[in-house]
Design an enzyme around this catalytic site. Structure first.
Site, PDB file in Angstrom:
ATOM      1  N   ASN A  53       0.868  -1.168   0.000  1.00 12.73           N
ATOM      2  CA  ASN A  53       0.000   0.000   0.000  1.00 12.73           C
ATOM      3  C   ASN A  53       0.913   1.229   0.000  1.00 12.73           C
ATOM      4  O   ASN A  53       1.652   1.450   0.944  1.00 12.73           O
ATOM      5  CB  ASN A  53      -0.830  -0.062   1.296  1.00 12.73           C
ATOM      6  CG  ASN A  53      -2.078   0.762   1.214  1.00 12.73           C
ATOM      7  OD1 ASN A  53      -2.191   1.670   0.395  1.00 12.73           O
ATOM      8  ND2 ASN A  53      -3.029   0.452   2.077  1.00 12.73           N
TER       9      ASN A  53
ATOM     10  N   ASP B  23     -20.705   7.917 -30.957  1.00  3.87           N
ATOM     11  CA  ASP B  23     -20.195   6.845 -31.820  1.00  3.87           C
ATOM     12  C   ASP B  23     -21.219   5.976 -32.556  1.00  3.87           C
ATOM     13  O   ASP B  23     -21.497   6.163 -33.722  1.00  3.87           O
ATOM     14  CB  ASP B  23     -19.242   5.957 -31.010  1.00  3.87           C
ATOM     15  CG  ASP B  23     -18.063   6.751 -30.473  1.00  3.87           C
ATOM     16  OD1 ASP B  23     -18.129   7.995 -30.523  1.00  3.87           O
ATOM     17  OD2 ASP B  23     -17.093   6.158 -30.013  1.00  3.87           O
TER      18      ASP B  23
ATOM     19  N   GLU C 194     -16.977   4.366 -16.655  1.00  5.44           N
ATOM     20  CA  GLU C 194     -17.367   5.091 -17.860  1.00  5.44           C
ATOM     21  C   GLU C 194     -18.881   5.113 -18.060  1.00  5.44           C
ATOM     22  O   GLU C 194     -19.445   6.119 -18.485  1.00  5.44           O
ATOM     23  CB  GLU C 194     -16.691   4.435 -19.071  1.00  5.44           C
ATOM     24  CG  GLU C 194     -16.895   5.160 -20.384  1.00  5.44           C
ATOM     25  CD  GLU C 194     -16.177   4.461 -21.544  1.00  5.44           C
ATOM     26  OE1 GLU C 194     -15.700   3.318 -21.356  1.00  5.44           O
ATOM     27  OE2 GLU C 194     -16.101   5.053 -22.635  1.00  5.44           O
TER      28      GLU C 194
HETATM   29  C1  LIG Z   1      -4.330   0.857   2.116  1.00  2.00           C
HETATM   30  O1  LIG Z   1      -5.145   1.242   1.038  1.00  2.00           O
HETATM   31  C2  LIG Z   1      -6.513   1.338   1.290  1.00  2.00           C
HETATM   32  C3  LIG Z   1      -7.193   1.636  -0.011  1.00  2.00           C
HETATM   33  O2  LIG Z   1      -7.329   0.496  -0.748  1.00  2.00           O
HETATM   34  C4  LIG Z   1      -6.764   2.343   2.385  1.00  2.00           C
HETATM   35  O3  LIG Z   1      -8.138   2.493   2.617  1.00  2.00           O
HETATM   36  C5  LIG Z   1      -6.047   1.910   3.623  1.00  2.00           C
HETATM   37  O4  LIG Z   1      -6.198   2.853   4.628  1.00  2.00           O
HETATM   38  C6  LIG Z   1      -4.590   1.665   3.375  1.00  2.00           C
HETATM   39  N1  LIG Z   1      -4.006   0.995   4.514  1.00  2.00           N
HETATM   40  C7  LIG Z   1      -2.858   1.325   5.049  1.00  2.00           C
HETATM   41  C8  LIG Z   1      -2.424   0.527   6.230  1.00  2.00           C
HETATM   42  O5  LIG Z   1      -2.158   2.192   4.635  1.00  2.00           O
END
Ligand SMILES: *[C@@H]1O[C@H](CO)[C@@H](O)[C@H](O)[C@H]1NC(C)=O
Ligand SMILES: *[C@@H]1O[C@H](CO)[C@@H](O)[C@H](O)[C@H]1NC(C)=O
Length: 786
Positions: A99, A551, A754
């Site tokens: 993340n 389109d 979309e």
């Molecule tokens: C990781 O990413 C998510 C989004 O998918 C977010 O909501 C979350 O807080 C994040 N967690 C950490 C531990 O950073």
């Protein structure tokens, strides 16, 4: 004390004199990358971030660089972002189990910036390794970028600094600094001294000027070569970890116009990137980046709060992410594009792959994009819609983007529909779609948004009905950081309008000349020979009119030069209305007279040529075998075009009622998730590729809501109570349905899409389509009921 003061004054004077503040100079303007930074000058420093999982030998095959839809991401978007200040992007990478949060900040004058990147591994992957590569290339200078400090063939302990100089940017420094997640030296069983993953590595080379964007391919080739080399030399390669094997070695003596910096992290990680221009008034470094991030995020959320004022907490978070995602698509392009000026359109058998383009340009364009992963370039038809939610938020930016587009109007008055500028963009568009043809136009939504913007400024809702007076500009609270100066400065605004007016007139005339329909031949203007307002989209094929923007919307079959398109006539009406407003603002009396007359003609022909009493709808027109005029009525979005472009006479309540009938009947266009494209009972509903044949499109739904709001307010004099109340109910339910469904789908999928399905509301087609689907933010801001 006094001396200190004096020194301070001298210091601030020098420093402030050094650079002209420009909040929009730098940004993640290479928006087709996960994180690609450049400045808004033709030859910039181009930088970008790449990463891969360093536990797996194969992971470099899926190295992250361009934002691609095929990558398995839970989320990958700017979630709090404003182009003037910076903000936060979150990339939750499912495949590499990390993340990533990227905070991007700028200093007060906008000439320096920093990024703090933080990585948290997913649960169960706490000690996984991730390699990041940050690269920068200086365009236009072959010898303008150097590694600073003593050279360390085995890698660096405290990050890497580059210094550079260029014509556009002056002198600058770029610093990469790992903070957290450094691999423990004692645990690493190092096989070769120069492949030490506990250190930062640097590699530089010289590439051709327009090859910097190929950084990923260049890097992957180097890493693969190095792997092959190691395998040839060492038998015990298996004892080396992937992070050692893929460590870069500088083979090019630390100079060159393209520089890679690599660092491998273990577990939770953090690193910083600082770019400081010499003479910029505030240096960004490791001691101030954290407070700057806080300051930036504060400003961004305050600006959003003040401008959108949403009360519902769920709505607020959704809306802010959508707006940030839209703004995260703000891009700067510079390059040439392919145009075919020789091929004449053959109406019977037009195919785009028959075109032969020649390069023209280079041009520059500052624009938003429909979708960072899927359509990362400028689209003329989309752009006006992108700008609608920004009118109150940052009208200066809207003016600036509009101007950037209008600078592209060529000598004839034409703008290419799709702006595929430079080799990087061309590399991502199939060859048959790269060449643009000057006879083909596209809905002029930029003129629509300029119209909306000027209505706000002049404070006159009924531009259609009343002459414009620019009187007092409201005093706006600009304390949260800019973006509304032009709107509040009559002189500047007049200057702006004077600048764009000649170009816009040319553009408008070009539309009328190139798209004119046939009238004499089919007795279409017998009652009023002077009225030649009838138009046909050029460049259609059997199944598609890409020019119309809709389109595969069903059109007359077979294609016939006798065809007249009601949506195009409406768009011409929109253009005419805008140039008339501008002429009024500039006091161009003759033009005002001319455009007023044309306006009447357009409105008259919308009803006389395109209204079918049998269908109780507006329709395209063609001729039958006897050359008699006939309606072609594929009822759907185009049947309500004169309504949604506000070209119907509010007194014509009978026809307006017919519009409300079509829009509110579940067998026609009404669905519980928004207004669908074609009548449910139409034989062509959901047929063929079903792109513009059934789904819910947010741009058209926005226009419908806005038109309901407008007609509901002007209709009270003419319409009976029943019609008025039907309009109010339609508005209220439609608005709620769109918001609720898009919010549901966002919670379910993590993205904005979309299109939305008209039967069950599910999101479809392109994922992370934060172009005109972002209009949901504007829809949320509209009143709940009328
Ligand atoms: C990781 O990413 C998510 C989004 O998918 C977010 O909501 C979350 O807080 C994040 N967690 C950490 C531990 O950073
Ligand atoms: C960081 O920059 C500020 C000025 O913006 C300066 O006062 C400070 O000394 C710098 N800190 C370091 C560690 O260089």
């Amino acid at each position: 004390m006094i001396i200190r003061w004096l020194l301070f004054l001298v210091w601030t004077h020098c420093v402030h004199g050094a650079v002209e503040p420009d909040q929009l100079l730098w940004g993640p303007y290479r928006s087709s990358h996960y994180f690609g930074v450049r400045s808004r000058v033709p030859q910039s420093l181009l930088c970008g971030l790449m990463w891969y999982n360093a536990d797996d030998f194969m992971a470099i095959r899926n190295i992250r660089h361009f934002y691609e839809l095929g990558h398995d991401m839970n989320k990958a978007n700017w979630v709090e972002y404003d182009p003037r200040f910076g903000g936060r992007q979150i990339i939750d990478d499912n495949e590499f189990h990390v993340n990533i949060t990227i905070d991007f900040v700028k200093n007060v004058d906008g000439h320096s910036w920093g990024a703090r990147v933080q990585l948290v591994p997913h649960k169960g992957f706490e000690s996984s390794r991730t390699t990041f590569i940050w690269y920068c290339g200086q365009e236009g200078e072959f010898n303008g970028l150097f590694l600073q400090g003593p050279l360390e063939p085995n890698g660096y302990d405290n990050g890497v600094e580059l210094v550079g100089e260029s014509t556009y940017l002056g002198a600058y420094s770029m610093y990469f600094k790992p903070n957290q997640g450094i691999i423990d030296k004692t645990k690493e069983n190092l096989v070769l001294k120069d492949l030490d993953p506990t250190k930062t590595h640097h590699l530089s080379l010289k590439v051709q000027d327009d090859h910097v964007w190929k950084a990923k391919d260049i890097l992957v080739t180097i890493l693969q070569d190095s792997l092959r080399d190691l395998m040839g030399k060492y038998e015990n390669i298996d004892s080396m970890s992937p992070s050692q094997i893929y460590t870069m070695r500088d083979m090019n003596k630390y100079t060159g116009n393209l520089h890679f910096i690599q660092h491998t992290f273990e577990g939770k990680a953090q690193f910083d990137i600082f770019y400081n221009e010499e003479g910029s008034s505030e240096v960004i470094n490791e001691s101030n980046i954290a407070p700057m991030v806080t300051r930036t995020l504060d400003k961004v959320s305050t600006k959003f709060e003040q401008s959108f004022m949403l009360e519902n907490v769920h709505h607020k978070q959704f809306a802010h992410e959508v707006l940030s995602g839209l703004l995260g698509g703000l891009s700067y392009f510079y390059g040439d594009y392919l145009v075919d000026r020789d091929t004449k359109l053959d109406e019977e058998s037009f195919e785009s792959h028959d075109l032969h383009g020649k390069l023209e340009g280079p041009f520059e364009l500052f624009t938003l994009v429909p979708s960072r992963p899927h359509f990362p370039r400028g689209f003329y038809w989309d752009e006006g819609f992108h700008l609608m939610p920004l009118i109150d938020y940052d009208s200066d930016l809207v003016f600036e983007i509009i101007q950037s587009w209008f600078k592209l109007i060529d000598e004839d008055g034409w703008i290419a529909r799709e702006q595929i500028l430079g080799p990087e963009l061309r590399s991502r568009v199939p060859v048959e779609f790269q060449v643009q043809l000057p006879e083909i136009v596209n809905p002029p939504t930029l003129m629509l948004v300029l119209n909306y913007l000027l209505e706000k400024i002049t404070g006159i809702e009924e531009v259609v009905e009343q002459p414009i007076k620019v009187t007092e500009y409201a005093e706006m609270d600009d304390s949260y950081g800019g973006g509304l100066t032009l709107m509040n400065n009559k002189e500047k605004l007049n200057k702006y309008i004077e600048d764009i007016y000649p170009q816009l007139k040319k553009h408008y005339e070009f539309f009328k000349q190139t798209q004119i329909g046939m009238f004499d031949e089919f007795g279409r203007n017998e009652h009023d020979p002077a009225n030649t307002q009838a138009y046909r989209w050029r460049g259609r094929t059997l199944t598609h009119s890409l020019a119309s923007g809709l389109d595969d919307y069903p059109r007359v079959l077979p294609a016939d030069i006798a065809e007249l398109n009601v949506d195009l006539l409406s768009w011409i009406g929109v253009m005419n209305r805008l140039v008339k407003i501008l002429a009024e603002l500039l006091g161009e009396e003759d033009d005002v007279k001319e455009y007023t007359a044309i306006e009447e003609q357009i409105k008259s022909n919308i009803n006389r040529l395109h209204w079918s009493e049998d269908d109780r709808a507006y329709c395209d027109v063609s001729v039958d075998d006897e050359d008699e005029n006939v309606f072609y009525c594929a009822k759907g979005y185009i049947s309500v075009f004169p309504f949604i472009t506000k070209l119907m006479d509010p007194k014509d309540t009978d026809k307006i009622e017919a519009m409300i009938d079509i829009l509110s009947d579940p067998d026609h266009l009404w669905s519980d998730y928004g207004i669908r494209l074609l009548l449910k009972s139409s034989p062509l509903y959901k047929t063929a590729e079903d792109y513009w044949r059934s789904p819910i499109w947010i741009n058209i739904n926005y226009l419908i809501l806005d038109a309901l709001k407008y007609y509901r307010s002007v209709l009270s004099e003419y319409a009976n109570e029943e019609l008025q109340s039907r309009m109010s109910v339609l508005y209220k339910n439609l608005r709620a349905n769109i918001i609720n469904n898009m919010l549901d789908q966002w919670v379910k999928t993590g993205y904005v899409w979309e299109q939305y399905n008209d039967e069950d509301g599910h999101a479809q087609r392109t994922k992370n389509f934060l172009g005109w689907s972002s209009l949901v933010v504007e829809i949320m801001k509209m009143p709940e009921q009328l």
